[in-house]
Design an enzyme around this catalytic site. Structure first.
Site, short mmCIF file in Angstrom:
data_model
loop_
_atom_site.label_atom_id
_atom_site.label_comp_id
_atom_site.label_asym_id
_atom_site.label_seq_id
_atom_site.Cartn_x
_atom_site.Cartn_y
_atom_site.Cartn_z
N LYS A 125 -6.06 1.52 2.11
CA LYS A 125 -7.12 0.51 2.04
C LYS A 125 -6.90 -0.56 3.09
O LYS A 125 -5.82 -1.15 3.19
CB LYS A 125 -7.13 -0.11 0.63
CG LYS A 125 -8.23 -1.17 0.46
CD LYS A 125 -8.18 -1.74 -0.95
CE LYS A 125 -9.23 -2.83 -1.12
NZ LYS A 125 -9.19 -3.44 -2.48
N ARG B 292 0.82 -1.21 0.00
CA ARG B 292 0.00 0.00 0.00
C ARG B 292 0.86 1.27 0.00
O ARG B 292 0.48 2.28 -0.58
CB ARG B 292 -0.91 0.00 1.24
CG ARG B 292 -1.90 -1.15 1.28
CD ARG B 292 -3.01 -0.99 0.26
NE ARG B 292 -4.00 -2.07 0.41
CZ ARG B 292 -4.00 -3.17 -0.32
NH1 ARG B 292 -3.06 -3.35 -1.23
NH2 ARG B 292 -4.94 -4.10 -0.15
#
Length: 383
Positions: A368, A333
């Site tokens: 996320k 991420r």
């Protein structure tokens, strides 16, 4: 076994060369002794035990010292010297005695036709029927007995050469398999996989994971041929491989135009975060020097996180060494939410590196599955 001891692998080739030299020297001395005894106890009446006979025999023995480098040349030279020996009417010696090592070495090296020709020459022409039947008053049974003796000796020598050749072929295949295995898996994991068949899985309390991904590479490469795309990636990832090895890190895998590296496994090291940070800075400098298939400079996003992971080998066909855990997901991420040309790291990676590296605080980033995280841009080492 020595090759698996850290810092000792460089000794293996040297020890092998020393062992080879000792074996060849021992064979040369043993052959020289056997030839000397054969000449000295020759049953032929009136045989000339001259210095030349010993000199030619010892020359054949000395050729053993270079048999590995020039197996065919040593065989032909030994055969020629032995023919000269017989032409000078020196005491008869079994041809398989001076030719034994040269024949076995040439056969093991793959020169089987030449080995058969040389052996056939001495059976048929040297001490075989074609030569011995010309000797008057010699019973046929004795002639055939001597022919059979030489044939048995040569057959034993060639069988020995075939055994050595087969063993070398198996050893080469084993080494090839080991090289392939170590190219797929980290060396310690490959060694464990060779020794055990159970599942390999390890937990590491703290490692550092890096993801590097080329920005917009897929879209920019669409007009290009597959060969051009693969060539660009191959050249860049080869450079990444060299940097990874230089920093003592472990390449995990490539996924399309993304590159994954880990520090601190499979062999733990206390400076894994620093090593990965140095690699990231080196990658950041390397990428802009290269162009995409259309000639435009490449850009890279890099993400780093530090924390616990689980690592192991999965699959039986096209198996791989892979990592799992929150650290892996977060490092990924950090890359995907990063900025082109920048190295984004988590706060826990920043805490490990802040004393030796310069950072720019990015602030809160929506990640996320994680919510908002404080992230930092790695800028460089402190002066």
């Amino acid at each position: 076994m020595l090759a698996r001891i850290p810092g000792m692998s460089f000794l293996v080739p040297r020890l092998q060369r020393v062992a080879t030299s000792v074996v060849d020297a021992g064979l040369a001395v043993g052959l020289a002794v056997a030839i000397t005894i054969a000449i000295g106890v020759s049953p032929e009446p009136g045989a000339r035990h001259e210095a030349g006979a010993y000199a030619l025999g010892w020359t054949i023995a000395a050729l053993v010292l270079v048999r590995r480098r020039w197996p065919l040349a040593v065989l032909l030279a030994s055969a020629a010297i032995l023919q000269l020996y017989y032409q000078l009417d020196y005491p008869g010696i079994y041809p398989a005695v001076p030719l034994s090592v040269a024949l076995a070495s040439a056969w093991a090296a793959g020169h089987r036709l030449w080995s058969l020709l040389v052996a056939g020459l001495f059976v048929a022409a040297g001490v075989g029927v074609g030569y011995q039947t010309l000797v008057p008053n010699q019973p046929a049974v004795q002639v055939l007995g001597e022919v059979m003796r030489d044939m048995v000796l040569f057959a034993a020598v060639l069988l020995l050469g075939e055994a050595v050749r087969t063993r070398r072929a198996l050893q080469r295949e084993k080494e090839r398999s080991e090289r392939l295995l170590r190219n797929v898996l980290p060396a310690p994991i490959a060694a464990r996989l060779e020794e055990q068949q159970e599942v390999i899985a390890d937990g590491f309390p703290e490692v550092t994971v890096l993801f590097a991904d080329l920005v917009d590479f897929t879209r920019r490469s669409q007009p290009s041929s597959p060969q051009q795309v693969v060539q660009v990636l191959d050249e860049l990832f080869t450079a990444f491989d060299q940097l990874t090895r230089r920093h003592g890190l472990e390449k995990i895998k490539t996924i399309g135009d993304a590159y994954m590296v880990a520090g601190g496994l499979p062999t733990p090291r206390p400076d894994h975060a620093q090593a990965v940070a140095d690699l990231a800075l080196a990658m950041q400098m390397e990428v802009p020097r290269r162009a995409d298939p259309n000639g435009r400079p490449l850009q890279v996003r890099i993400g780093i996180d530090t924390g616990p992971v689980v690592a192991g080998v999965i699959g039986t066909d096209k198996f791989s060494y892979d990592l799992w855990g929150d650290t892996v997901n977060t490092a990924s991420r950090m890359e995907s939410t990063g900025v082109a040309g920048c190295i984004q790291v988590t706060d826990r990676a920043y805490q490990r590196l802040r004393d030796s590296y310069r950072f720019q605080r990015r602030g809160l980033v929506e990640v996320k599955g994680k919510g908002e995280l404080v992230t930092w841009f790695l800028v460089g080492r402190t002066p």
